[in-house]
Scaffold this active site. Structure first.
Site, PDB file in Angstrom:
ATOM      1  CG  HIS A 162      -1.718  -1.243   1.383  1.00 19.62           C
ATOM      2  ND1 HIS A 162      -2.949  -1.469   0.825  1.00 19.62           N
ATOM      3  CD2 HIS A 162      -1.401  -2.393   2.040  1.00 19.62           C
ATOM      4  CE1 HIS A 162      -3.368  -2.674   1.143  1.00 19.62           C
ATOM      5  NE2 HIS A 162      -2.438  -3.273   1.868  1.00 19.62           N
ATOM      6  CB  SER A 283      12.279  22.120 -16.132  1.00 24.66           C
ATOM      7  OG  SER A 283      11.537  23.315 -16.183  1.00 24.66           O
ATOM      8  CE  LYS A 289      10.538  19.940 -11.610  1.00 22.09           C
ATOM      9  NZ  LYS A 289       9.982  18.695 -11.914  1.00 22.09           N
ATOM     10  CD  GLU A 296       8.106  11.637 -16.060  1.00 23.10           C
ATOM     11  OE1 GLU A 296       7.737  12.429 -16.961  1.00 23.10           O
ATOM     12  OE2 GLU A 296       8.738  12.028 -15.049  1.00 23.10           O
TER      13      GLU A 296
END
Ligand code: ARG
Length: 463
Positions: A162, A283, A289, A296
């Protein structure tokens, strides 16, 4: 490339008018299925050799056809072949060129054969080698995972259920979980090879043929196990396509899961792993960043491979027997899934070489969330003659007590322990040690260091 006499299609005797350009553009598949040229030529050579052996065509004609086919293969290999949408697909493009090269005797090639059995023969041979290529990259990935696991047998981190701290595990054990998945992927792909191993060649359009062909001969020549049993089923069957697409989907799902895992672990909140600059991007506005874009990308790509599986299932749904043009899309779908997965696997292997655990943070996170509570309950069962349920309740009470005091279990002293669970001795503190906790899980498949070592050795041997 010289044009043939009339630059006409094979069926121009029956169909007098040229189809509209729009129609030609719509029904042709040459830009897609030209990828099958090697398999198509291989299949045609086996076919004409069989026709000769069965005395259906002469020695001279057989040799002429094979000479022409080999020449065409070289032309395509060397990018000297002029693919033409007018001739629809790879089969007609090659046949047309064969006429140009060797003349009318090219017309013997298609004896006792249809494009319906031809295309599946090509496609099955192609899927076999695509499967082998995928499996060999999976081997590389398993190798890279084992290398990283080997370096991290004693790297302790929280195991999550979880997404909450559950029990302490080794980072290597997590990696080895994915090794299991990649190993199953290989098995799944290999199982498919068993079921697609029936030779379609010779079932012709739908009914078989009146020529005295020898399907066992082409079966052997093309590396299949046996000829397929039913001509109608054979030209309609695309189960082997679904099997392949499903296996690709499952494998990309595994990549998607580990990518998501690493994305979470890479976030500032978790900070469990570091990704080297090779596999992150920046970024355009936020100078600080370092984004895990590649992960992804891998996570997202499973969307395309599932989509392809569903496209094919949908094309087949309700499609009567036997061949219909609907089926032609199978190749575009499979090629896309294959290209996508292959690229994803290559990317993932690079990521494996560019990820490192943040060991200090892993240990720190594993030290929170009362992660050794189960170990304490087990200890009570073993040393204080309690049932597991009773020990579970006692430990839960102790956790509540510690939480109220804003302390970890190992920050409590013996008196505090004894307030909740009487008669405990200093022995109990050993159980709260994370390393002991991980190492105590010696049951087969558990996370103890010695288990992991054995598994790594086992998989290294299997490669
Ligand atoms: N290009 C076709 C396909 O991939 C080959 C089979 C054509 N057969 C036919 N009867 N039109 O489906």
């Amino acid at each position: 490339m010289t044009k043939n006499k009339n630059n006409k299609t094979i069926w121009n005797t029956r169909i007098k008018n040229n189809s509209s350009l729009l129609f030609q553009k719509t029904t042709n598949s040459i830009d897609i299925d030209k990828r099958l040229y090697k398999e198509d030529i291989l299949g045609s050579i086996a076919h004409v050799e069989m026709l000769f052996k069965q005395k259906i065509i002469s020695f001279k004609i057989k040799n002429k056809i094979i000479y022409g086919l080999n020449k065409i293969k070289k032309e395509i290999d060397n990018k000297k072949f002029d693919f033409n949408t007018k001739y629809e697909d790879i089969h007609m493009n090659i046949e047309n060129r064969l006429f140009e090269l060797i003349g009318e005797e090219a017309g013997y090639t298609h004896t006792a054969r249809s494009r319906n059995d031809q295309v599946i023969t090509d496609f099955k041979i192609w899927i076999k080698s695509a499967t082998n290529k995928i499996n060999s990259i999976l081997d590389t990935i398993i190798g890279s995972s084992l290398k990283l696991a080997e370096k991290n047998i004693e790297t302790i981190m929280p195991g999550f259920t979880h997404l909450k701290n559950a029990q302490a595990v080794s980072f290597a054990h997590y990696l080895m979980a994915y090794v299991e998945m990649f190993h199953r992927d290989k098995k799944r792909f290999n199982n498919n090879l068993q079921s697609l191993n029936e030779n379609p060649l010779g079932v012709a359009a739908i009914a078989g043929t009146s020529f005295n062909i020898d399907r066992n001969y082409t079966t052997k020549k093309l590396g299949f196990e046996r000829p397929s049993n039913n001509s109608i089923d054979t030209v309609s069957d695309r189960d082997f396509v679904l099997d392949f697409l499903y296996s690709v989907s499952v494998c990309s799902m595994h990549l998607s899961r580990i990518s998501e895992e690493l994305i979470i672990w890479n976030s500032e909140g978790f900070n469990l792993i570091n990704l080297s600059d090779k596999v992150v991007t920046g970024s355009s506005i936020m100078p600080q960043k370092k984004n895990p874009d590649l992960l992804e990308y891998l996570r997202g790509k499973s969307g395309s491979t599932y989509g392809n599986l569903f496209s094919m299932l949908t094309i087949l749904k309700g499609l009567p027997l036997s061949y219909f043009k609907d089926l032609q899309d199978d190749k575009e779908i499979v090629f896309n899934s294959y290209d996508t997965l292959l690229n994803c696997l290559k990317i993932f292997n690079e990521i494996l070489k560019n990820v490192s655990p943040n060991k200090r943070r892993m240990l720190e996170l594993a030290s929170s969330g009362y992660i050794v509570a189960t170990d304490l309950a087990d200890y009570l069962v073993k040393n204080h003659s309690m049932s597991f349920r009773n020990a579970y309740k006692k430990t839960a009470a102790l956790v509540n007590f510690a939480e109220k005091k804003k302390k970890n279990l190992n920050e409590l002293n013996l008196e505090e322990f004894n307030e909740i669970i009487p008669k405990l001795t200093n022995d109990v503190f050993k159980v709260l040690d994370l390393k002991n906790s991980v190492n105590s899980k010696k049951s087969y498949g558990g996370t103890s260091f010695s288990n992991i070592k054995k598994m790594i050795v086992k998989y290294k041997k299997q490669k």
